[in-house]
Motif scaffolding. Sequence first.
Motif, PDB file in Angstrom:
ATOM      1  N   GLU A  25      -4.021  -0.340   6.722  1.00 50.86           N
ATOM      2  CA  GLU A  25      -3.047   0.224   7.688  1.00 50.86           C
ATOM      3  C   GLU A  25      -3.994   2.035   7.968  1.00 50.86           C
ATOM      4  O   GLU A  25      -3.932   2.563   8.574  1.00 50.86           O
ATOM      5  CB  GLU A  25      -2.094   0.423   8.187  1.00 50.86           C
ATOM      6  CG  GLU A  25      -1.238  -1.390   7.757  1.00 50.86           C
ATOM      7  CD  GLU A  25      -0.852  -1.431   7.519  1.00 50.86           C
ATOM      8  OE1 GLU A  25       0.509  -1.109   7.163  1.00 50.86           O
ATOM      9  OE2 GLU A  25       0.424  -2.812   7.884  1.00 50.86           O
ATOM     10  N   ASP A  26      -3.974   2.032   7.368  1.00 48.60           N
ATOM     11  CA  ASP A  26      -4.570   4.256   6.920  1.00 48.60           C
ATOM     12  C   ASP A  26      -5.979   4.046   6.994  1.00 48.60           C
ATOM     13  O   ASP A  26      -6.042   5.495   7.186  1.00 48.60           O
ATOM     14  CB  ASP A  26      -4.289   4.318   5.223  1.00 48.60           C
ATOM     15  CG  ASP A  26      -4.856   3.928   4.133  1.00 48.60           C
ATOM     16  OD1 ASP A  26      -5.574   3.102   4.568  1.00 48.60           O
ATOM     17  OD2 ASP A  26      -4.180   4.188   2.999  1.00 48.60           O
ATOM     18  N   GLY A  27      -7.086   2.992   7.018  1.00 49.94           N
ATOM     19  CA  GLY A  27      -8.330   2.787   7.628  1.00 49.94           C
ATOM     20  C   GLY A  27      -8.695   3.505   6.420  1.00 49.94           C
ATOM     21  O   GLY A  27     -10.751   2.772   6.674  1.00 49.94           O
TER      22      GLY A  27
END
Length: 82
Positions: A38-40
């Motif tokens: 989710e944080d890339g």
Amino acid sequence: MRKGIHPEYGPVVFRDRAANYAFLTRSTMTSEKTIEWEDGRSYPVVDVEISDVSHPFYTGTARVLDTAGRVERFERRYGKKG
């Protein structure tokens, strides 16, 4: 910790495919497969067969065994002592 004797400890995603659930934690496990979180960022992913989301004990879907039938069958087979 002494250098050179411990496995590398870093972020890893554990994924329960049965429940479509994943969580990011730190571990010494490694994997060739990676997943974008989710944080890339991209992290190694370890697929597990069961987690707290899909385990019957935690979900409340545990089956109850027929213990009364087992006891009666045992008593018939070996006789009830009274």
